[in-house]
Write an enzyme that holds these catalytic residues in place. Structure first.
Site, PDB file in Angstrom:
ATOM      1  N   ASP A 162       0.770  -1.149  -0.132  1.00  0.00           N
ATOM      2  CA  ASP A 162       0.013   0.109   0.002  1.00  0.00           C
ATOM      3  C   ASP A 162       0.911   1.549  -0.116  1.00  0.00           C
ATOM      4  OD1 ASP A 162      -1.479  -2.207   0.575  1.00  0.00           O
ATOM      5  OD2 ASP A 162      -2.950  -0.897   1.913  1.00  0.00           O
ATOM      6  N   GLU A 386       1.486  -9.198  11.522  1.00  0.00           N
ATOM      7  CA  GLU A 386       1.239  -8.749  10.126  1.00  0.00           C
ATOM      8  C   GLU A 386       2.430  -8.621   9.544  1.00  0.00           C
ATOM      9  OE1 GLU A 386      -0.940  -5.097  10.026  1.00  0.00           O
ATOM     10  OE2 GLU A 386      -1.299  -5.219   7.695  1.00  0.00           O
TER      11      GLU A 386
HETATM   12  C1  GLC Z   1      -2.936  -3.856   3.920  1.00  0.00           C
HETATM   13  C2  GLC Z   1      -1.676  -4.635   3.083  1.00  0.00           C
HETATM   14  C3  GLC Z   1      -2.438  -5.676   2.042  1.00  0.00           C
HETATM   15  C4  GLC Z   1      -3.340  -6.498   2.620  1.00  0.00           C
HETATM   16  C5  GLC Z   1      -4.303  -6.038   3.645  1.00  0.00           C
HETATM   17  C6  GLC Z   1      -4.984  -7.162   4.293  1.00  0.00           C
HETATM   18  O1  GLC Z   1      -3.789  -3.317   3.247  1.00  0.00           O
HETATM   19  O2  GLC Z   1      -0.979  -3.936   2.541  1.00  0.00           O
HETATM   20  O3  GLC Z   1      -1.299  -6.190   1.255  1.00  0.00           O
HETATM   21  O4  GLC Z   1      -4.123  -7.178   1.556  1.00  0.00           O
HETATM   22  O5  GLC Z   1      -3.718  -5.118   4.391  1.00  0.00           O
HETATM   23  O6  GLC Z   1      -4.252  -7.837   5.058  1.00  0.00           O
END
Ligand code: GLC
Length: 419
Positions: A162, A386
């Site tokens: 992101d 995460e």
């Molecule tokens: C964040 C990450 C993305 C992922 C999402 C859910 O937005 O950057 O890659 O899919 O979280 O985990």
């Protein structure tokens, strides 16, 4: 029942706890819906002990596929006020409430693995999913490849990375005036220093508003969206997914002619992401014709895409030696390296798994095994976070994360299938 390790048990328990019935959420609270590539990883994890549940995860994901073939990056199955921007902000008209952008197409590659584990079950599931995968990949090839054949994103969230520095140039050309007031929810769940800044968030929301105004029409977006970046994550994962589809199609007796054409075009696209000055694969701003100039963990997906490159191996060795835990999301020597902030420094187990699979497939077994062991150690000692700080391994972002648990089960643990 077979004896399983305590860590395997905990990983399965996370998948179970994040299961909302046919789909998993990435983590409770911060991400309360179904995310596209998260679900593909979840399916890979489920495939280790419950292949039927693995196929259900993918089938639920494809139940949100649009008529034009696009598979959304988020499916909003049940409204949840804890997340912003929700379905009312996206304003989409697919079969389910959803976002209007996609995410890296890793699903077909995991389908191939799940199929291998139980071909009888896989054959049945693939009979339903094959046309769906084809339509999604065709959507990328039709709407999202640039002249060279590289896959482009229309919003930073589409890449899955992101807030990577890759998007900074294109984001700087957006004037988010008129974006209006909105209430972020992510920073209520997680320390703001680990999340994107307000500067970035204004532009994320501005792009969502633009897509909505254009009715998420790809032709209109190609004309009017100032954000169009050719991305290594997308290009390498789609190339890999097409190779996996071609192999699986061979086994299932499908015609793979169209896929072979896509592979040729994507190989040319991948070559167009080579930034000679940087000596690395890189993201390219399609409108401005400029490079991002950052070596990212996505640059190292070249092997996963089946592309050999000696200079990338040199880069990899230097960066892996510079941190305690590889692979940082950007080069630690880059001025924007930020060890705790999301995609600007931290280590992601999912990226490590893809990089490790690629290294292994291309014969770099020692590097692949070192990365797999390091990732396993990180998860075993720091938990199913995460993401992690590459310098000292501290866990960051959300906890009890689906895809970290899945990577543990399918790749990083001693009991995993490994490659
Ligand atoms: C964040 C990450 C993305 C992922 C999402 C859910 O937005 O950057 O890659 O899919 O979280 O985990």
């Amino acid at each position: 029942m077979d004896e399983i390790s305590e860590m395997d048990r905990r990983a399965r328990a996370i998948l179970g706890a994040n299961d909302r019935g046919g789909y998993t959420v990435p983590t409770d609270g911060l991400y309360p819906y179904q995310w596209n590539w998260d679900s593909a990883f979840a399916a890979w994890g489920f495939g280790r002990f419950d292949p039927a549940r693995a196929w259900a995860e993918l089938e639920t994901l494809f139940s949100g596929q649009w008529e034009n073939g696009m598979v959304p990056h988020i499916l909003f199955h049940k409204a949840d006020p804890g997340y912003f921007p929700g379905p009312e902000v996206w304003g989409c008209k697919g079969p389910l409430p959803s976002s209007g952008i996609s995410q890296p197409p890793v699903a077909a590659s995991f389908a191939r693995r799940i199929h291998e584990a139980d071909p009888a079950l896989g054959r049945e599931a693939m009979a339903r999913l094959w046309p769906r995968f084809m339509a999604w990949h065709r959507w990328f090839m039709t709407w999202r490849t640039d002249e060279a054949g590289a896959v482009c994103i229309t919003h930073p969230w589409e890449s899955g990375r992101d807030n990577a520095p890759d998007w900074d140039g294109a984001m700087a050309r957006i004037d988010p005036a008129g974006v209006g007031e909105y209430q972020r929810r992510d920073t209520a769940h997680v320390d703001p220093h680990m999340r994107p800044t307000k500067y970035d968030y204004d532009r994320y929301i501005w792009l969502v508003q633009l897509g909505r105004r254009l009715g998420w029409d790809e032709a209109a977006m190609a004309r009017e969206n100032p954000f169009r970046v050719a991305d290594p994550t997308m290009t390498f994962t789609l190339l890999r997914a097409c190779r996996d589809m071609a192999a699986l199609g061979g086994e299932l007796g499908r015609d793979t002619g169209e896929i072979e054409e896509w592979i040729t075009r994507l190989e040319a696209g991948a070559a167009s992401l080579w930034n000679e000055a940087l000596g690395s694969y890189d993201s390219r701003d399609v409108h401005a014709g400029t490079w991002s100039g950052a070596v990212s963990n996505a640059s190292f997906l070249c092997w996963y895409a089946g592309l050999e490159n000696a200079r990338m191996l040199e880069r990899y060795d230097r960066i892996a030696a510079a941190v305690k835990y590889a692979v940082p999301s950007i080069d630690p020597e880059h001025p924007l390296f930020d060890r705790k902030r999301y995609w600007r420094g931290p280590v992601w187990a999912i990226m490590n798994a893809l990089i490790g699979i690629g290294l292994h497939d291309m014969g770099h077994r020692r590097r692949a095994e070192a990365l797999r062991r390091q990732t396993g150690e990180l998860i075993a000692t720091r938990g199913f976070a995460e993401y992690f700080d590459p310098l000292d391994g501290s866990p960051a972002g959300g906890g009890a994360f689906t895809w970290t648990a899945a990577v543990w089960l399918a790749w990083a643990s001693d009991s995993a299938e490994q490659y």
